[in-house]
Design a protein around this motif. Structure first.
Motif, PDB file in Angstrom:
ATOM      1  N   THR A  29      74.399  79.413  75.074  1.00 46.93           N
ATOM      2  CA  THR A  29      73.971  79.898  73.762  1.00 46.93           C
ATOM      3  C   THR A  29      74.112  81.410  73.662  1.00 46.93           C
ATOM      4  OG1 THR A  29      71.645  79.979  74.470  1.00 46.93           O
ATOM      5  CG2 THR A  29      72.390  77.987  73.306  1.00 46.93           C
ATOM      6  N   GLY A  30      73.963  82.123  74.767  1.00 47.49           N
ATOM      7  CA  GLY A  30      74.195  83.562  74.754  1.00 47.49           C
ATOM      8  C   GLY A  30      75.640  83.894  74.425  1.00 47.49           C
ATOM      9  N   VAL A  31      76.567  83.168  75.020  1.00 47.00           N
ATOM     10  CA  VAL A  31      77.989  83.380  74.729  1.00 47.00           C
ATOM     11  C   VAL A  31      78.290  82.983  73.284  1.00 47.00           C
ATOM     12  CG1 VAL A  31      80.324  82.620  75.326  1.00 47.00           C
ATOM     13  CG2 VAL A  31      78.674  83.109  77.134  1.00 47.00           C
ATOM     14  N   ALA A  32      77.710  81.881  72.826  1.00 40.88           N
ATOM     15  CA  ALA A  32      77.926  81.447  71.442  1.00 40.88           C
ATOM     16  C   ALA A  32      77.386  82.485  70.457  1.00 40.88           C
ATOM     17  CB  ALA A  32      77.266  80.092  71.206  1.00 40.88           C
ATOM     18  N   LEU A  33      76.259  83.098  70.781  1.00 44.55           N
ATOM     19  CA  LEU A  33      75.711  84.141  69.912  1.00 44.55           C
ATOM     20  C   LEU A  33      76.646  85.338  69.836  1.00 44.55           C
ATOM     21  CD1 LEU A  33      71.888  84.285  70.670  1.00 44.55           C
ATOM     22  CD2 LEU A  33      73.000  83.795  68.499  1.00 44.55           C
ATOM     23  N   PHE A  34      77.250  85.675  70.953  1.00 46.45           N
ATOM     24  CA  PHE A  34      78.185  86.798  70.978  1.00 46.45           C
ATOM     25  C   PHE A  34      79.322  86.555  69.991  1.00 46.45           C
ATOM     26  CE2 PHE A  34      82.069  88.744  72.659  1.00 46.45           C
ATOM     27  CZ  PHE A  34      81.683  90.077  72.657  1.00 46.45           C
ATOM     28  N   PHE A  35      79.876  85.360  70.003  1.00 47.67           N
ATOM     29  CA  PHE A  35      80.976  85.051  69.101  1.00 47.67           C
ATOM     30  C   PHE A  35      80.491  84.839  67.659  1.00 47.67           C
ATOM     31  CE2 PHE A  35      82.959  83.877  73.186  1.00 47.67           C
ATOM     32  CZ  PHE A  35      84.047  84.725  73.106  1.00 47.67           C
ATOM     33  N   ALA A  36      79.293  84.311  67.478  1.00 50.66           N
ATOM     34  CA  ALA A  36      78.760  84.104  66.134  1.00 50.66           C
ATOM     35  C   ALA A  36      78.459  85.431  65.454  1.00 50.66           C
ATOM     36  CB  ALA A  36      77.501  83.244  66.193  1.00 50.66           C
ATOM     37  N   LEU A  37      78.168  86.438  66.237  1.00 49.99           N
ATOM     38  CA  LEU A  37      77.873  87.741  65.645  1.00 49.99           C
ATOM     39  C   LEU A  37      79.067  88.330  64.898  1.00 49.99           C
ATOM     40  CD1 LEU A  37      75.553  89.565  68.181  1.00 49.99           C
ATOM     41  CD2 LEU A  37      75.054  88.864  65.850  1.00 49.99           C
ATOM     42  N   THR A  38      80.271  87.933  65.256  1.00 46.75           N
ATOM     43  CA  THR A  38      81.432  88.433  64.516  1.00 46.75           C
ATOM     44  C   THR A  38      81.361  87.980  63.062  1.00 46.75           C
ATOM     45  OG1 THR A  38      82.769  86.529  65.188  1.00 46.75           O
ATOM     46  CG2 THR A  38      82.907  88.495  66.560  1.00 46.75           C
ATOM     47  N   PHE A  39      80.987  86.723  62.826  1.00 45.87           N
ATOM     48  CA  PHE A  39      80.831  86.215  61.463  1.00 45.87           C
ATOM     49  C   PHE A  39      79.661  86.900  60.763  1.00 45.87           C
ATOM     50  CE2 PHE A  39      78.928  83.159  58.484  1.00 45.87           C
ATOM     51  CZ  PHE A  39      79.985  83.024  57.596  1.00 45.87           C
ATOM     52  N   VAL A  40      78.554  87.055  61.470  1.00 45.94           N
ATOM     53  CA  VAL A  40      77.358  87.662  60.882  1.00 45.94           C
ATOM     54  C   VAL A  40      77.626  89.116  60.504  1.00 45.94           C
ATOM     55  CG1 VAL A  40      74.972  88.364  61.363  1.00 45.94           C
ATOM     56  CG2 VAL A  40      75.777  86.102  62.075  1.00 45.94           C
ATOM     57  N   ILE A  41      78.243  89.873  61.397  1.00 47.06           N
ATOM     58  CA  ILE A  41      78.521  91.284  61.114  1.00 47.06           C
ATOM     59  C   ILE A  41      79.519  91.420  59.966  1.00 47.06           C
ATOM     60  CG2 ILE A  41      79.561  93.378  62.070  1.00 47.06           C
ATOM     61  CD1 ILE A  41      78.262  92.587  64.771  1.00 47.06           C
ATOM     62  N   TRP A  42      80.539  90.558  59.939  1.00 49.00           N
ATOM     63  CA  TRP A  42      81.499  90.608  58.838  1.00 49.00           C
ATOM     64  C   TRP A  42      80.806  90.317  57.509  1.00 49.00           C
ATOM     65  CZ3 TRP A  42      82.671  86.659  55.478  1.00 49.00           C
ATOM     66  CH2 TRP A  42      83.644  86.962  54.536  1.00 49.00           C
ATOM     67  N   ALA A  43      79.980  89.262  57.461  1.00 51.99           N
ATOM     68  CA  ALA A  43      79.302  88.894  56.213  1.00 51.99           C
ATOM     69  C   ALA A  43      78.355  90.001  55.776  1.00 51.99           C
ATOM     70  CB  ALA A  43      78.543  87.579  56.391  1.00 51.99           C
ATOM     71  N   TRP A  44      77.670  90.599  56.717  1.00 53.14           N
ATOM     72  CA  TRP A  44      76.750  91.693  56.404  1.00 53.14           C
ATOM     73  C   TRP A  44      77.514  92.891  55.858  1.00 53.14           C
ATOM     74  CZ3 TRP A  44      73.811  95.040  60.454  1.00 53.14           C
ATOM     75  CH2 TRP A  44      72.783  95.728  59.835  1.00 53.14           C
ATOM     76  N   SER A  45      78.593  93.258  56.520  1.00 53.32           N
ATOM     77  CA  SER A  45      79.404  94.396  56.089  1.00 53.32           C
ATOM     78  C   SER A  45      80.001  94.158  54.709  1.00 53.32           C
ATOM     79  CB  SER A  45      80.512  94.652  57.104  1.00 53.32           C
ATOM     80  OG  SER A  45      81.411  95.615  56.634  1.00 53.32           O
ATOM     81  N   GLU A  46      80.524  92.987  54.510  1.00 55.80           N
ATOM     82  CA  GLU A  46      81.143  92.654  53.219  1.00 55.80           C
ATOM     83  C   GLU A  46      80.108  92.645  52.104  1.00 55.80           C
ATOM     84  OE1 GLU A  46      84.323  91.817  50.724  1.00 55.80           O
ATOM     85  OE2 GLU A  46      84.418  92.283  52.860  1.00 55.80           O
ATOM     86  N   SER A  47      78.938  92.108  52.374  1.00 52.76           N
ATOM     87  CA  SER A  47      77.921  92.015  51.330  1.00 52.76           C
ATOM     88  C   SER A  47      77.338  93.372  50.979  1.00 52.76           C
ATOM     89  CB  SER A  47      76.808  91.053  51.751  1.00 52.76           C
ATOM     90  OG  SER A  47      76.069  91.610  52.818  1.00 52.76           O
ATOM     91  N   SER A  49      79.131  96.198  51.060  1.00 56.83           N
ATOM     92  CA  SER A  49      80.194  97.104  50.629  1.00 56.83           C
ATOM     93  C   SER A  49      80.179  97.349  49.120  1.00 56.83           C
ATOM     94  CB  SER A  49      81.562  96.577  51.058  1.00 56.83           C
ATOM     95  OG  SER A  49      81.850  95.366  50.386  1.00 56.83           O
ATOM     96  N   SER A  50      79.895  96.320  48.349  1.00 58.43           N
ATOM     97  CA  SER A  50      79.881  96.450  46.889  1.00 58.43           C
ATOM     98  C   SER A  50      79.184  95.239  46.283  1.00 58.43           C
ATOM     99  CB  SER A  50      81.311  96.551  46.349  1.00 58.43           C
ATOM    100  OG  SER A  50      82.008  95.352  46.598  1.00 58.43           O
ATOM    101  N   ALA A  51      78.964  95.315  44.997  1.00 58.84           N
ATOM    102  CA  ALA A  51      78.353  94.178  44.300  1.00 58.84           C
ATOM    103  C   ALA A  51      79.281  92.969  44.315  1.00 58.84           C
ATOM    104  CB  ALA A  51      78.015  94.566  42.863  1.00 58.84           C
ATOM    105  N   GLU A  52      80.603  93.243  44.214  1.00 60.71           N
ATOM    106  CA  GLU A  52      81.580  92.150  44.265  1.00 60.71           C
ATOM    107  C   GLU A  52      81.601  91.502  45.647  1.00 60.71           C
ATOM    108  OE1 GLU A  52      82.531  95.306  43.221  1.00 60.71           O
ATOM    109  OE2 GLU A  52      82.328  94.855  41.095  1.00 60.71           O
ATOM    110  N   GLY A  53      81.480  92.341  46.681  1.00 61.65           N
ATOM    111  CA  GLY A  53      81.437  91.814  48.049  1.00 61.65           C
ATOM    112  C   GLY A  53      80.214  90.947  48.277  1.00 61.65           C
ATOM    113  N   PHE A  54      79.088  91.374  47.708  1.00 57.73           N
ATOM    114  CA  PHE A  54      77.867  90.578  47.817  1.00 57.73           C
ATOM    115  C   PHE A  54      78.039  89.231  47.132  1.00 57.73           C
ATOM    116  CE2 PHE A  54      73.768  89.182  46.153  1.00 57.73           C
ATOM    117  CZ  PHE A  54      73.041  89.105  47.323  1.00 57.73           C
ATOM    118  N   GLU A  55      78.601  89.238  45.941  1.00 55.02           N
ATOM    119  CA  GLU A  55      78.820  87.985  45.214  1.00 55.02           C
ATOM    120  C   GLU A  55      79.805  87.084  45.952  1.00 55.02           C
ATOM    121  OE1 GLU A  55      77.161  86.736  42.666  1.00 55.02           O
ATOM    122  OE2 GLU A  55      75.903  88.529  42.676  1.00 55.02           O
TER     123      GLU A  55
END
Length: 125
Positions: A29-47, A49-55
């Motif tokens: 699960t530690g290794v899975a969290l490491f790889f899952a964080l790529t999706f989480v960080i991308w979604a956070w960054s995108e959301s 970035s702008s109102a359109e990114g959040f939507e």
């Protein structure tokens, strides 16, 4: 001198105790969290970035794949947290005996399953 040891160790025939399974699952699960964080960080960054990114991210989370990834990430985080607390308690000198260690491992795995089910209900409904 001939050593009496297995030449080809078949891991599928070995019955591991609950403590070994819980420890291995905690590492996985530690290794899975490491790889899952790529999706989480991308979604956070995108959301952020702008109102359109959040939507865009908000709309993306209505899809099956995004919900599945979110459920998997939350489930893995839950078990990793539960297993980490178990390991910290063991580092303090508790549950180190065979019987109590096995019981705490079984309880941690059961709580992980319960957490995954509750996370699924929260995310999917």
């Amino acid at each position: 001198m001939k050593k009496q040891r297995p030449v080809n160790l078949d891991l599928t025939t070995i019955s591991m105790p609950a403590t070994a399974k819980a420890s291995i699952f905690h590492r996985v699960t530690g290794v899975a969290l490491f790889f899952a964080l790529t999706f989480v960080i991308w979604a956070w960054s995108e959301s952020l970035s702008s109102a359109e990114g959040f939507e865009f991210v908000k709309g993306l989370f209505n899809g099956f794949i995004a919900k599945f990834i979110a459920w998997g990430t939350v489930s893995v985080l839950g078990y990793h947290l539960i297993g980490g607390i178990r390991h910290m308690i063991m580092d303090m000198g508790h549950w180190e005996e065979l019987e109590s260690g096995n019981l705490s491992a079984k309880i941690a795995m059961a709580l992980g399953v319960v957490f995954a089910v509750l996370a699924g209900v929260w995310i999917w409904f």
